[in-house]
Design an enzyme around this catalytic site. Structure first.
Site, short mmCIF file in Angstrom:
data_model
loop_
_atom_site.label_atom_id
_atom_site.label_comp_id
_atom_site.label_asym_id
_atom_site.label_seq_id
_atom_site.Cartn_x
_atom_site.Cartn_y
_atom_site.Cartn_z
CE LYS A 85 -31.25 -46.70 42.07
NZ LYS A 85 -30.53 -46.51 40.81
N GLY A 122 -28.38 -30.72 43.28
CA GLY A 122 -27.09 -31.39 43.45
C GLY A 122 -26.16 -30.65 44.42
N GLY A 126 -34.84 -31.07 44.30
CA GLY A 126 -36.00 -30.89 43.42
C GLY A 126 -37.25 -31.60 43.92
NE ARG A 173 -32.33 -23.92 40.40
CZ ARG A 173 -31.70 -24.99 39.93
NH1 ARG A 173 -31.44 -25.10 38.64
NH2 ARG A 173 -31.30 -25.94 40.75
C1 3PG Z 1 -29.03 -27.85 38.73
O1 3PG Z 1 -30.12 -27.67 38.18
O2 3PG Z 1 -28.84 -28.74 39.56
C2 3PG Z 1 -27.92 -26.92 38.40
O3 3PG Z 1 -28.35 -25.92 37.54
C3 3PG Z 1 -26.74 -27.66 37.85
O4 3PG Z 1 -27.06 -28.27 36.63
P1 3PG Z 1 -26.22 -29.53 36.16
O5 3PG Z 1 -26.64 -30.67 37.06
O6 3PG Z 1 -26.57 -29.75 34.73
O7 3PG Z 1 -24.76 -29.21 36.37
#
Ligand code: 3PG
Ligand code: MG
Length: 396
Positions: free
Chosen positions: A197, A377, A354, A36
């Site tokens: 899931k 996310g 991830g 990142r």
């Molecule tokens: C992530 O790693 O998905 C983003 O940095 C967002 O982090 P968060 O899920 O804690 O909002």
């Protein structure tokens, strides 16, 4: 893509508030993956090179509005300096005196990282007063944190309404890659969705059904679909309460002419354990005391053949329990097939999340796809067809 970009924006001599995502993986106090940080470096270099005073904003982890010393951004500021090969200063708060003083002493081209925005409750609350305190520090807002764009927080959303605001180069690249994958894809286009899931990926499956020609379901999610279709899955992980949903998804795929692809064979073992004794079985012959832990070779061969026919592929979620060898075999073989087709110029491939990125690294091909998203996310929410507030605020 309609977001405002940095093209033609005069940033020289201006204080630019640059929201990035320095929420990097850390283990025992050490950053384990610089991706990142490396991926936002070009935006910082561009701004700094044009003489902007670059004030970097980010969150790290989830301190829930409190100053949690272990969640300081100081190590990320140091890492950013190393990646950029230049001095990067750090200010111990993202608003108020520490921030103001650090910024007041900047010269054109300087880079300062401000402390974790989530140390203030106003960040996640998208509190207008907190957003104004941030806005007061700069003259231009640039958001380069696609991976945090699903959060409507002060530094990802509120701030964009208070200053002239633009997408950074990483944000721009993410949006361009995603649009090429699903908004205007070269066909045939397939999506591969894995993971454990169905319940967490319902919206995603629903949205993808209407967009892709082929939808491959892998991982433990596939077990739920198989069980819903009447197959015996033994002791495999599955969600009994999602059978009706899975059946409805199968029916929708049929009606919409989207080919749903499920495993035809599986690698099973008595338990999920490294080096476990495995058996390959046809999908209608899973023993009652066994767990499905990976796709079998016939399923993998079918996916490899599919890749040869595709123009576009979107991938989220591993196909098997890839973190525990030998159940990494299908995911690794598939990753390599995707990489080979991409490198040969037949395929545009986009992956995110991830686990998916870890699986691609594990297979040694993370650099060989067309595009690897830095987002988890946010990538999922985008695949769900949701409007990401951080993108919408930039005019997207
Ligand atoms: C992530 O790693 O998905 C983003 O940095 C967002 O982090 P968060 O899920 O804690 O909002
Ligand atoms: Mg997260």
């Amino acid at each position: 893509m309609t977001v405002r970009t940095l093209d033609g924006v005069a940033v020289g001599g201006k204080r630019v508030l640059l929201r990035v995502d320095l929420n990097v993986p850390v283990q025992d106090g050490k950053i384990t993956d610089l991706s990142r940080i490396e991926r936002v470096a070009p935006t910082i270099q561009e701004l700094s090179g044009k003489g902007a005073r670059v004030v970097v904003l980010s969150h790290f982890d989830r301190p829930k509005g409190k100053r949690v010393p272990a969640m300081t951004l100081a190590p990320m500021a140091t890492a950013l300096g190393t990646v950029l090969g230049r001095r990067v200063r750090f200010a111990e708060d993202c608003i108020g005196l520490p921030a103001q003083q650090a910024i007041a002493t900047m010269s054109d081209g300087d880079v300062v990282v401000l402390e974790n925005t989530r140390f203030h409750p106003g960040e996640e609350a998208n509190d207008p007063a907190f957003a104004r305190a941030l806005a007061a520090l700069g003259e231009i807002f640039v958001n380069d944190a696609f991976s945090a764009a699903h959060r409507a927080h002060a530094s990802t959303e509120g701030l964009a309404h208070l200053l002239p605001s633009y997408a950074g180069r990483l944000m721009q690249a993410e949006l361009t890659a995603l649009a090429a994958a699903l908004t205007t894809p070269a066909r045939p286009v397939a999506a591969v969705v894995g993971g454990s899931k169905v319940s967490t990926k319902l919206d995603l499956l629903g949205n993808l059904l209407g967009k892709v020609d082929m939808l491959v379901i892998g991982g433990a999610m596939a077990n739920t679909f198989l069980a819903a279709g009447g197959h015996k899955v033994g002791r495999s992980l599955q969600e009994a309460d999602m059978h009706a949903t899975a059946t409805a998804i199968i029916a929708r795929a049929k009606a919409g002419q989207c080919t749903l692809i499920l495993p035809v064979d599986a690698v099973v073992a008595p338990a999920l354990a490294a080096g476990a004794a495995t058996t390959v079985v046809a999908i209608d012959a899973v023993p009652a005391d066994a767990m499905i832990l990976d796709l079998g070779p016939r399923s993998v061969a079918a996916l490899e053949a599919m890749v040869g026919q595709l123009k576009t592929l979107v991938w989220n979620g591993p196909l098997g329990a890839f973190e525990t060898p030998p159940f990494d075999a299908a995911t690794t073989a598939f990753a390599r097939a995707v990489a080979t087709a991409t490198q040969a110029g037949h395929l545009r491939s986009i992956a995110g999340g991830g686990d998916t990125v870890s699986a691609l690294r594990h297979a040694g091909v993370a650099e060989q796809l067309t595009y690897l998203s830095t987002a988890g996310g946010a990538f999922l929410e985008w695949l769900e067809g949701k409007v990401l507030p951080g993108v919408a605020a930039l005019g997207g």
